[in-house]
Write an enzyme that holds these catalytic residues in place. Structure first.
Site, PDB file in Angstrom:
ATOM      1  N   CYS A  72       0.872  -1.182   0.000  1.00 47.31           N
ATOM      2  CA  CYS A  72       0.000   0.000   0.000  1.00 47.31           C
ATOM      3  C   CYS A  72       0.908   1.230   0.000  1.00 47.31           C
ATOM      4  O   CYS A  72       1.728   1.386   0.911  1.00 47.31           O
ATOM      5  CB  CYS A  72      -0.862  -0.034   1.266  1.00 47.31           C
ATOM      6  N   CYS A 186      -1.268   3.799  -6.436  1.00 42.19           N
ATOM      7  CA  CYS A 186      -2.093   3.184  -5.384  1.00 42.19           C
ATOM      8  C   CYS A 186      -2.338   1.761  -5.848  1.00 42.19           C
ATOM      9  O   CYS A 186      -2.657   1.536  -7.028  1.00 42.19           O
ATOM     10  CB  CYS A 186      -3.410   3.931  -5.235  1.00 42.19           C
TER      11      CYS A 186
HETATM   12  N1  DGL Z   1      -4.071   0.729  -1.705  1.00 46.59           N
HETATM   13  C1  DGL Z   1      -3.662   1.915  -1.071  1.00 46.59           C
HETATM   14  C2  DGL Z   1      -2.423   2.525  -1.735  1.00 46.59           C
HETATM   15  O1  DGL Z   1      -1.667   1.854  -2.392  1.00 46.59           O
HETATM   16  C3  DGL Z   1      -4.614   3.010  -0.741  1.00 46.59           C
HETATM   17  C4  DGL Z   1      -6.058   2.913  -0.734  1.00 46.59           C
HETATM   18  C5  DGL Z   1      -6.670   3.661   0.434  1.00 46.59           C
HETATM   19  O2  DGL Z   1      -6.907   4.866   0.331  1.00 46.59           O
HETATM   20  O3  DGL Z   1      -6.901   3.004   1.449  1.00 46.59           O
HETATM   21  O4  DGL Z   1      -2.146   3.685  -1.557  1.00 46.59           O
END
Ligand code: DGL
Length: 257
Positions: A72, A186
């Site tokens: 993430c 993301c």
């Molecule tokens: N999957 C997350 C990232 O790579 C973010 C998504 C969220 O806002 O929770 O930043």
């Protein structure tokens, strides 16, 4: 399950990174943990995301994780540094927007970085921009609301297209700020990459950092002598803080998508 690799994300998005890890390291046992109950992380404060990421990582280590991957971008910018300080002995990898390869390919081009509000405002991103931005025209664009489509399993729909059309209007081919490349900053976004590509138009190249992160994890594991032997057949286990039947089915679906 001992000696597993914990892969963490705010929800189901990090499965885009997990897929690459399993392809590269089929002998490893992976525990994928999505914190969908507390998602989205990208619109929270840095302190909140840091606390959640530290709490979950502590739990993985207590349960016997041999390595941790923060799949993430948002959680990485909030917590990777402090976690490395807390556990210098643990191979811990994070993910950041794949700006470097995009600028290498388009050194004087226009590069859009699509990410969460937190990722683009964090110091980590500014450092990345200073380091790899070069002479490219790099445009960071926060996309609050986009990860929610993926969390709902809505990977292509009229609403998603409308959302992206509005968000990306000026960056599309023929738009006032037409881009050469888009970086998916993301881990949820690769699951809607096809629609993003169609909205932006032909010729806009898409970059994402999943493969690079998987490669880095593999390197760190073998460096630490922690890779499983080739005869071990690996496994994937999904856990989620809001484990509805639909969400667990979505995890399986995204894994093979
Ligand atoms: N999957 C997350 C990232 O790579 C973010 C998504 C969220 O806002 O929770 O930043």
């Amino acid at each position: 399950m001992k000696g597993f690799i914990a892969v963490f994300d705010s929800g189901v998005g990090g499965i885009s990174v997990l897929r690459e890890m399993v392809r590269l390291m089929p002998n490893e046992d992976f525990l994928y943990y999505g914190d969908s109950k507390n998602a989205p992380y990208g619109t929270r404060t840095t302190e909140e995301v840091r606390a959640l990421t530290v709490e979950h990582t502590e739990d993985f280590l207590t349960r016997g994780a041999k390595a941790v991957a923060i799949a993430c971008n948002t959680a990485t910018s909030a917590a990777a540094r402090v976690l490395r300080q807390m556990h210098p002995e643990v191979p811990l990898v994070g993910i950041e927007p794949a700006l470097k390869p995009a600028v290498e390919k388009y050194p004087t081009g226009r590069v859009l970085v699509l990410a969460t509000p937190m990722t683009v405002r964090e110091e980590k991103f500014l450092k990345l921009l200073n380091r790899f931005g070069g002479n490219a025209d790099v445009i960071p664009l926060a996309a609050p609301g986009l990860m929610e489509f993926v969390e709902r399993g809505e990977l292509d729909s009229p609403d998603l297209r409308k959302f992206l059309m509005e968000l990306l209007a000026v960056y599309r081919v023929g738009g006032s700020h037409q881009v050469d490349a888009v970086v998916l900053g993301c881990t949820h976004y690769p699951f809607v990459a096809q629609v993003i590509g169609e909205v932006l138009g032909d010729g806009v190249e898409i970059f994402d950092g999943s493969y690079g992160t998987a490669k880095e994890l593999k390197r760190r594991l073998s460096e630490a002598g922690l890779a499983n032997p080739a005869e071990h057949s690996g496994s994937v286990t999904f856990e989620n803080s809001a484990p509805t039947k639909e969400r667990m089915a979505l995890c399986e679906k995204l894994m093979i998508s």
